[in-house]
Design an enzyme around this catalytic site. Structure first.
Site, short mmCIF file in Angstrom:
data_model
loop_
_atom_site.label_atom_id
_atom_site.label_comp_id
_atom_site.label_asym_id
_atom_site.label_seq_id
_atom_site.Cartn_x
_atom_site.Cartn_y
_atom_site.Cartn_z
N LYS A 174 4.74 0.46 8.10
CA LYS A 174 4.50 1.76 7.44
C LYS A 174 5.76 2.58 7.55
O LYS A 174 6.25 2.84 8.63
CB LYS A 174 3.40 2.50 8.18
CG LYS A 174 2.10 1.81 8.11
CD LYS A 174 1.05 2.77 8.57
CE LYS A 174 -0.28 2.29 8.03
NZ LYS A 174 -1.31 3.27 8.20
N GLY B 97 0.83 -1.19 0.00
CA GLY B 97 0.00 0.00 0.00
C GLY B 97 0.86 1.23 0.00
O GLY B 97 2.07 1.17 0.24
N ASP C 215 -10.66 9.29 9.97
CA ASP C 215 -10.70 8.73 8.62
C ASP C 215 -11.29 7.33 8.64
O ASP C 215 -10.70 6.38 8.14
CB ASP C 215 -9.30 8.74 8.01
CG ASP C 215 -9.35 8.67 6.49
OD1 ASP C 215 -10.45 8.88 5.92
OD2 ASP C 215 -8.31 8.40 5.88
N GLY D 76 0.48 5.64 0.76
CA GLY D 76 -0.39 6.77 1.10
C GLY D 76 0.41 8.02 1.20
O GLY D 76 1.60 8.04 0.88
N GLY D 77 -0.22 9.06 1.64
CA GLY D 77 0.43 10.35 1.73
C GLY D 77 1.66 10.31 2.62
O GLY D 77 2.61 11.06 2.41
N TYR D 78 1.65 9.43 3.59
CA TYR D 78 2.76 9.38 4.55
C TYR D 78 3.90 8.53 4.08
O TYR D 78 4.95 8.53 4.69
CB TYR D 78 2.23 8.77 5.85
CG TYR D 78 1.59 7.45 5.58
CD1 TYR D 78 0.25 7.40 5.24
CD2 TYR D 78 2.35 6.30 5.53
CE1 TYR D 78 -0.32 6.21 4.87
CE2 TYR D 78 1.77 5.11 5.17
CZ TYR D 78 0.44 5.07 4.85
OH TYR D 78 -0.11 3.90 4.46
N GLY D 79 3.71 7.75 3.07
CA GLY D 79 4.78 6.86 2.64
C GLY D 79 4.22 5.52 2.22
O GLY D 79 3.07 5.41 1.78
N LYS D 80 5.04 4.50 2.35
CA LYS D 80 4.66 3.19 1.81
C LYS D 80 4.39 2.18 2.92
O LYS D 80 4.90 2.30 4.03
CB LYS D 80 5.78 2.68 0.92
CG LYS D 80 6.02 3.54 -0.32
CD LYS D 80 7.01 2.83 -1.25
CE LYS D 80 7.04 3.50 -2.61
NZ LYS D 80 7.74 4.78 -2.64
N VAL D 81 3.60 1.20 2.60
CA VAL D 81 3.33 0.11 3.55
C VAL D 81 3.85 -1.20 2.95
O VAL D 81 3.55 -1.51 1.79
CB VAL D 81 1.82 -0.03 3.82
CG1 VAL D 81 1.58 -1.10 4.87
CG2 VAL D 81 1.22 1.29 4.25
#
Ligand code: NAG
Ligand code: NAG
Ligand code: NAG
Length: 980
Positions: free
Chosen positions: A665, A644, A761, A646-651
């Site tokens: 994360k 995954g 969220d 997202g805005g914060y980085g990768k998972v």
């Protein structure tokens, strides 16, 4: 104390509303004035807001107390000591108010597109040590006030369009500390003021590429520490000569007077025993090359394109360092001396060197056998074409020495892009951003590490050819930065006109990456020119400094006075934020909170946390992982493990040493927080335990890396199971159980977590399902603050940018930015609707809440129920569930039920419908589902189960604005040098 309803940004808003500014107001005003006149197309200065730059961590603004001038030590307000705006795409001009930054020590705006002139008010900056304006489009004249800066150590105005004369104020009593005058590549005119010779400390005088006239002042030779005189490409008057005194400067390392319209003879350099680089080419010099002892350090002599006559002095022949001897296009005659080529750099170096004697009157080469053999070995190029010698039997066809060449000044010196001097060909390449570190020793031979990339340029070196000095250069840099030599490598070498030598230096950590304080240390050493001067390599330019992962900002203001007092005050009112970046205040608040926790924990003796040192909070209830462990768990963050983004980085999916599966994360770029903030967040999360919440296994806070390690939830997101890709559709009872489980998780966050956590969220992609289809809410507690740039204009304000996902987002929260528990209730209502209908919250421009409302009012609910559960839902439940969902989605938060009420309603519904079910309905094994489960288990584990919507910025750890406050330490995407 009940923390319900307490919103962190409320606290912050209140805090800043009270205005505990601690920066000297005049300096704050000066920065705001600068911001007004600097064009900031890329919005790097967007966080220059409010009245407390030191407390608010404005981009590139530093308030380092140890740098305060003595008159300000102990003052009750903070002062700005450093401004770093290197390469931020700024245009506009420098406001006069610059002169109000009275405590500033370093002013760095290099490599922007600033126009206008240097304000006269610069003369007020009595503390200024480094004035770095290189690489802009500044015009106007140099203000005489520049000559009145008693602390100025380094003046760099090179590569601008500054015109006018060099001020007469450049005198030793005015500029007692000046070491470096880098004023090349401008349009300076007039003559060089003789007063420059009075400057006691000046070492580098770079005035090349200007429009200087007049003559060369003899007085320069009086400067007792002068090392480099570089005046190339000026048009001095036709009576200008090279003062003989220049040959008697004991400290002189380099004299470069190329193309200066100079006449007269070549000085006798016997008084310059350290001279390493002599370029007098492209002038009108006459007479012989003086027959005196020359410095054995000379590695480059260029006298080409003059009218020098006589023989080559045999003293030149035995200079041991000589690499580069260019005497072409003169009137030299006689025989080429037999000892030419006996110097060790020419004869023993492995590099190619050059002896260019073309177009002279040499008649004999009989004793030049040494050169002939060097030429034969391909090491040294010897060019003799255009001499009487090269006729007849020595014509070009017969004698390779006589083949004409126009290779010019810049030589091809072999493979400039070779990075390492040893063979790492057998190593597997490292995954980006890691690179093979230059360590040749066996166990470490194939070590992967994330280097810092420093782009630099040697702007006035004193060697002829770099290649043989490569290793020496690496040692020099390593020593200067207190690194080991195997931590430094060179890449992308390139000669530029000047001559200059551009390159990228890769600085490797001993582990995987540099920690924040090491990064800061290296940055400081580099940007303040703390590396001692080197005779051979000369001054370097600072072009960029790229860190693979964004480290926290370096020490700046720290806690401002009065901060703690400010925080304790009233907490509940909502105040629109209107000052500076909130993260600092958040940190203060967290520290205060931390102290509360600490005392509470100490009292209960059941502490999960404790403070080990003032700088690091250890969270012991969760595991702390090293970067290496994380890298190993994810096959070096291989893309195959990426589940995954997202805005914060990768998972990443990962497997720990003990076999536990986890989701990792990894914060990226702007998501990176200060170590304190991060560990405080961990602290908060580590206290949250519920079977319907994804639990935190551990974290990694290793230097420049921050990661959160969660339990791996095998079946992935509810969103996936409701999508068309789902292999097995969820039946009604499972959906109801998932709703119940999620409600329990959110209920716990709202009521049991201390302080309460609002998820912000809630959505189907944040509800994960385990092997029993038990719901686990993910991604909570990470986005509670998340201020972002949402301001406009200069008087601006900060609004907390609304976090959440379109369709799930509480419209009231969106409108007012006021976050309450009911915002989560709204989102949860939407989740219920999605469970019921299988539709997206927003599709084809239609809003699901509105659609269901319409159908519900029309009594047509059945028509929009997900066809996949048409056969499995009990009709009686439908109406109640739809009602419940819609009540959650009412516009007015006050009319929505609390999550507790929703939970009770759901439990009731469940019991009524499935009366034989146990009370703990979330234990879904009781529900006959095993056949489908088996099918599901066959789905390959590598399939993307944890789905994170990349378009949504709401996710974890996005403290965007505040974490990127140091533009020089920015993450790699902004610099094209480090492979990603
Ligand atoms: C700082 O000290 C000056 C006088 O020395 C005083 O006028 C000023 O109010 C003080 N400021 C603060 C914030 O205490
Ligand atoms: C300085 O000016 C010269 C002549 O215009 C040019 O060749 C050179 O590239 C310039 N150097 C820099 C660093 O801009
Ligand atoms: C230069 O010096 C050498 C020895 O020091 C001497 O043999 C030679 O004659 C001198 N040449 C001239 C032109 O003075």
């Amino acid at each position: 104390m009940d923390w319900r309803g307490v919103i962190l940004f409320t606290v912050l808003g209140l805090y800043s509303g009270l205005g505990f500014a601690s920066t000297e107001p005049k300096e704050t005003a000066a920065l705001l004035a600068l911001k007004k006149t600097l064009g900031d197309g890329s919005n790097f200065l967007a966080n220059w807001l409010g009245d407390d730059p030191c407390g608010g961590q404005w981009t590139g603004v530093y308030c380092i107390e140890t740098d305060y001038p003595s008159s300000l030590v102990g003052s009750n307000v903070s002062h700005i000591t450093e401004v770093r705006l290197l390469q931020l795409n700024l245009n506009g001009f420098l406001a006069d108010e610059l002169g109000d930054l009275v405590a500033i020590k370093v002013f760095n705006v290099m490599w922007n597109q600033l126009t206008g002139s240097i304000p006269n008010s610069i003369g007020n900056l009595k503390n200024l040590r480094l004035l770095l304006l290189s690489g802009n489009q500044l015009t106007g004249v140099l203000p005489p006030e520049l000559g009145t800066l008693p602390s100025l150590h380094r003046l760099q105005i090179d590569q601008n369009r500054i015109s006018g004369r060099i001020p007469e104020t450049f005198l030793d009593r005015n500029l007692p500390m000046i070491h470096h005058l880098h004023m090349n590549n401008n349009s300076l005119n007039g003559s060089i003021p003789p007063s420059l010779g009075s400057l006691t400390n000046v070492a580098h005088l770079l005035l090349d590429n200007n429009e200087l006239t007049g003559t060369l002042p003899v007085e320069l030779a009086n400067a007792p520490n002068l090392m480099i005189i570089q005046l190339d490409n000026n048009r001095f008057d036709s009576d200008a000569t090279i003062p003989q005194e220049y040959g008697q400067i004991p400290t002189l390392l380099k004299l470069s007077l190329r193309n200066c319209n100079l006449r007269g003879t070549i000085p006798d350099f016997s008084g310059a025993p350290q001279l390493g680089f002599l370029d007098l080419s492209h002038n009108f010099l006459t007479g012989p090359i003086p027959n005196t002892t020359l410095s054995q350090n000379l590695s480059s002599i260029d006298l080409s394109f003059n009218q020098v006559s006589g023989r080559i002095s045999s003293n030149i022949g035995n200079i041991s360092s000589l690499q580069y001897l260019v005497l072409r296009d003169n009137n030299l005659s006689g025989a080429v001396p037999g000892n030419l080529g006996s110097g060790s750099m020419l004869s023993e170096g492995n590099s190619i060197s050059l002896v260019d004697l073309q177009n002279n009157a040499f008649v004999d080469f009989a004793n030049g056998s040494k050169l002939v053999s060097l030429q034969g070995q391909g090491k040294t190029k010897v060019w003799l074409s255009g001499n009487p010698f090269c006729t007849g039997s020595n014509s070009a066809e017969n004698n390779p020495l006589c083949v004409p060449s126009d290779a010019g000044v810049l030589l091809d010196v072999g493979n400039l892009n070779e990075v390492f001097a040893f063979d790492q060909g057998s190593c597997t390449p490292c995954p980006a951003p890691y690179m093979l570190a230059p360590s040749s020793a066996a166990p470490n031979k194939c070590r992967c590490a994330a280097p810092i990339t420093v782009k630099t340029r040697l702007k006035s070196y004193s060697f002829g050819v770099f290649d043989p000095y490569k290793q020496q250069f690496i040692s020099y840099i390593a020593d200067g930065l207190h690194l080991r030599v195997d931590q430094v490598a060179i890449r992308d070498l390139e000669y530029e006109p000047g001559p200059r030598l551009a390159m990228s230096l890769l600085l490797f950590p001993t582990g995987f990456s540099f920690n924040a304080s090491e990064t800061r240390r290296l940055y400081q050493a580099w940007s303040r020119w703390e590396i001692p001067l080197d005779k051979l390599f000369g001054p370097y330019e600072f072009i960029s400094f790229a860190v693979t992962n964004e480290p926290p900002k370096s020490e700046s203001g720290g806690l401002s006075r009065g901060a703690v007092a400010g925080i304790v005050i009233g907490v509940l009112a909502f105040v629109v934020l209107k000052t500076a970046c909130m993260i600092v205040v958040f940190r203060r608040w967290m520290r205060w909170k931390q102290r509360k926790w600490d005392s509470r924990s100490a009292a209960s003796k059941k502490s999960v946390t404790r403070r080990r040192s003032h700088s690091s909070i250890q969270v012991t209830s969760v595991r702390s992982f090293t970067f290496e462990e994380m890298a190993k768990a994810t096959d070096y963050f291989s893309s195959a493990k990426l589940v995954g983004e997202g805005g914060y980085g990768k998972v990443y999916a990962g497997i720990l040493d003990d076999g536990q599966k986890v989701a990792i994360k990894r914060a990226e770029g702007a998501s990176y927080q200060g170590a304190h903030e991060f560990e405080n967040e961990i602290l908060l999360l580590s206290r949250v335990h519920h079977k319907n919440l994804v639990s935190l296994v551990g974290y990694c806070n290793d230097g420049t890396e921050q990661m959160l390690v969660y339990e791996f939830i095998a079946y992935g997101s509810l969103q996936y199971h409701l999508s068309a890709h789902a292999k097995v559709p969820l039946n009604f009872v499972t959906r109801l159980q998932i709703a119940l489980g999620s409600a329990r998780g959110i209920h716990y966050l709202h009521t049991e977590a201390n302080p309460p956590i609002y998820h912000r969220d809630v959505k189907t992609s944040n509800i994960l399902l385990d092997e029993k289809f038990q719901a686990k809410v993910a991604d909570f507690g990470l986005s509670k603050l998340a201020p972002e740039a949402g301001f406009e204009g200069l008087g601006g304000y900060i609004s907390t940018v609304v976090k959440g996902t379109p369709g799930y987002l509480d419209p009231e929260y969106f409108k007012t930015h006021r976050l309450t528990d009911k915002s989560d209730v709204y989102s949860f209502g939407v989740v219920l609707l999605v469970l019921l209908t299988g539709m997206q919250p927003i599709s084809d421009g239609k809003n699901l809440v509105r659609e269901v409302n319409v159908s519900h009012l029309a009594g047509k609910m059945a028509s929009i129920v997900d066809f996949r559960i048409k056969d499995s839902y009990p009709a009686a439940v439908l109406e109640s569930l739809a009602k419940l969902a819609l009540s959650c989605c009412q516009d007015s938060p006050a009319e929505r039920p609390s999550i507790g009420e929703v939970l009770r309603e759901l439990e009731l519904l469940y019991k009524e419908t499935y009366s034989d079910a146990t009370s703990d309905v979330s234990d879904s094994e009781s529900v006959g589902y095993s056949g489908e489960l088996k099918k599901l288990r066959n789905i390959s584990e590598s399939e993307s189960f944890i789905e994170i919507n990349p378009s949504v910025s709401s996710s974890a750890m996005s403290f965007g604005l505040c974490s990127s406050s140091d533009p020089d330490l920015r993450s790699t995407p902004m610099v094209d040098m480090v492979p990603r």
